[in-house]
Design an enzyme around this catalytic site. Structure first.
Site, PDB file in Angstrom:
ATOM      1  N   GLY A   1       0.812  -1.203   0.000  1.00 21.42           N
ATOM      2  CA  GLY A   1       0.000   0.000   0.000  1.00 21.42           C
ATOM      3  C   GLY A   1       0.847   1.256   0.000  1.00 21.42           C
ATOM      4  N   SER A   2       0.511   2.153   0.884  1.00 18.33           N
ATOM      5  CA  SER A   2       1.019   3.512   0.830  1.00 18.33           C
ATOM      6  C   SER A   2       2.535   3.610   0.932  1.00 18.33           C
ATOM      7  CB  SER A   2       0.409   4.290   1.985  1.00 18.33           C
ATOM      8  OG  SER A   2       1.080   5.513   2.117  1.00 18.33           O
TER       9      SER A   2
END
Lengths: 139, 421
Positions: A63-64
């Site tokens: 993810g991020s």
């Protein structure tokens, strides 16, 4: 029964502690509270577990791109895992620990193991990381 | 070190361009070693995600680089920060937090980065071009730059992005290299109504679904019977980068490296195939909602940051209406888009509806929610994905129209008709 697996040192160091294992990748941003060391991704199997001081065993981050910054905060706040074991090197977690070491002198020891060895860690209760990258664990 | 460094890399490492560049080069070179990468390569632009204030560490890192005299050597834009620099007092942001977040913003500007403060830099003049080698941070922006534009960036972690900008160098690996850009997984859309594929709400849901399947791999989406807009592709990329770590996706017939299925896979066969039906899409849509009730205290749009096209599309939907007093309505965007929207007269009707605009940051990076906010409704897969963990609030995902209807009614309303086939 005690077992030893060989890992590759990503960020050098030693650690010993209880194992927190999941075969699900973990995003630290939105998934790890650096104030408390709790896994807070409510969609993650480790949700609610305290990872601070433990040997965190996850295949990778995901993810991020803010994952690295969250782990750095945890490293400085003393809420990071005692060490992190991944299945193959994880650049995002490695970067956080390298910055923690280069800029602040507070690395999170990190070792990468093979996918097969990673699965062996599923039943581990405690583990110890040695300076050569080997991981000793028992049920 | 095992990475082969050029003379100029060695000079940086020896501190000949100052201690800031030395520290940055040391980190870049060690990261090449971590990945087993043999050489470094040049980049010509960077997008820096590291300016989000997370705590003492993120601030101390930035100020250390600035104190050491670091200066970016390529044009470098700044992602969202932790603070709406001039508007934070309109929200319940703690002043002590604001002071630190602003210090970090100042440090990144001292390093020479452009303060555009947006997670949608690809909708500004910092948009890269096809084939350009760049070092971008921010997961949605990485995916958009690679997939929709065909620029070339790895998925840069926070702090490595600024190190790349300070040195102009990155490990020569991953998605920088053409041979690594071919698709791996095939996602076939089957039996999904064409009308749904034209709907804005389809794209964040598809992104969520594809990201969950592909994780860090390169998916190729086939069967999209539509010509998605830039903002729809933005929502798709953002979704895949939350539930997975997708840094590059191909949409056959839509994205630049996928004129055909064969081209998207660079002639290889798919390693895995996922068939996506309407049922799968409906299930993915349900996953983006965690609330079981109908109460909603906040409707939040604008992740990634709202574009001028999205403002234009929103305004007619708000005409003559007003939000319920118990439901706030917020749009997060960039200074640039807010100024364009203001100049076009688009913000007056939005404010007349009772909505508020926030710039530079977003609900995930700035502590701006009212303490009474228990449920957030959004049209964004990214807000939906991260709100429960980061903000401790329940979330409801809906289309933009659902968000408006819910804000007016003061309770969650969703139109299911588009999803029923």
């Amino acid at each position: 029964m005690e077992r030893v697996i060989a890992g590759r040192v990503i960020v050098p160091g030693t650690a010993e502690g209880p194992v927190l294992y999941s075969n699900e990748p973990l995003s630290f941003w939105g998934g790890y509270d650096h104030a408390t060391g709790e896994v807070i991704d409510r969609r993650h199997p480790l949700s609610g577990a305290i990872a601070a001081g433990k040997i965190l065993v996850v295949p990778a981050s995901r993810g991020s791109s803010t994952t690295s910054a969250v782990l750095l905060e945890a490293a400085l706040a003393g809420t990071a895992p005692a060490a992190i074991i991944t299945a193959g090197p994880d650049r995002f977690l490695a970067l956080a620990s390298i910055v923690a070491e280069e800029v602040f002198g507070k690395p999170v020891p990190m070792v990468a193991v093979s996918a097969n060895d990673f699965r062996e860690l599923a039943g581990a209760g405690r583990a110890a990381l040695r300076a050569d990258g080997s991981v000793t664990f028992r049920g | 070190m095992t990475v082969a460094l050029t003379d100029s890399d060695q000079a940086l490492l020896a501190g000949e361009k100052g201690p800031g560049a030395r520290l940055a080069m040391s980190i870049v070179a060690r990261m090449a070693d971590v990945g087993g990468v043999a050489t470094l390569m040049d980049i010509t632009a960077a997008h820096i995600d590291s300016a989000i204030y997370l705590g003492e560490g993120s601030m101390a890192f930035a100020e250390r680089l600035a104190t050491l005299g670091g200066k970016v050597v390529v044009p470098s834009s700044l992602n969202v920060s932790g603070l709406d620099e001039h508007g934070w007092r309109d929200w319940p942001v703690p002043p002590a937090y604001a002071a630190n977040a602003q210090r970090q913003m100042v440090a990144y500007q001292a390093l020479g980065c452009a303060p555009i403060w947006t997670c949608a830099p690809y909708q500004t003049r910092h948009k890269p071009v096809f084939g350009q080698q760049v070092a971008w941070g921010e997961s949605n922006a990485i995916c958009f730059a690679n997939s929709v534009i065909g620029a070339r960036t790895e998925r840069y972690p926070d702090m490595l992005d600024i190190c790349a900008a300070l040195t102009g160098r990155v490990p020569a690996a991953g998605l920088h290299l053409e041979e690594n850009r071919g698709g791996q997984d095939l996602v076939r859309l089957v039996g999904i109504p064409a009308a749904l594929m034209r709907d804005d709400a389809f794209y964040p849901v598809l992104g969520h679904l594809v990201g969950k399947f592909a994780q860090e791999r390169i998916p190729v989406i086939e069967g999209l019977d539509a010509s998605p807009t830039e903002d729809q592709l933005k929502a798709l990329c953002a979704g895949t980068a939350c539930s997975g770590a997708v840094a590059l996706l191909h949409v056959v017939g839509v994205t630049p490296e996928a004129p055909t299925l064969e081209a998207a896979f660079r002639g290889w066969a798919p390693e895995r195939t996922l068939t996506v039906t309407l049922d799968d899409v409906r299930a993915a849509r349900r996953e983006l909602t965690t609330t079981v009730g109908t109460s909603v205290e906040l409707v939040a749009l604008g992740s990634p940051h709202f574009s001028i096209a999205e403002f234009r599309a929103l305004v007619p939907q708000l005409a003559g209406r007003r939000r319920h007093p118990g439901t706030e309505f917020m749009i997060t965007t960039s200074r640039i888009m807010a100024a364009l929207a203001r100049a076009d007269g688009l913000l007056d009707p939005i404010e007349a509806f009772g909505a508020r605009i926030s710039v530079d940051a977003c609900i995930l990076t700035m502590p701006m929610l009212s303490p009474t906010t228990r449920t957030v409704m959004t049209n964004s897969a990214k807000y939906a994905y991260y709100t429960p963990g980061l903000l401790g609030a329940a979330v409801a995902f809906g289309s933009t129209a659902d968000c408006i209807e819910s804000a007016v009614a003061g309770r969650i309303i969703r139109d299911e008709s588009a999803w029923n086939g």
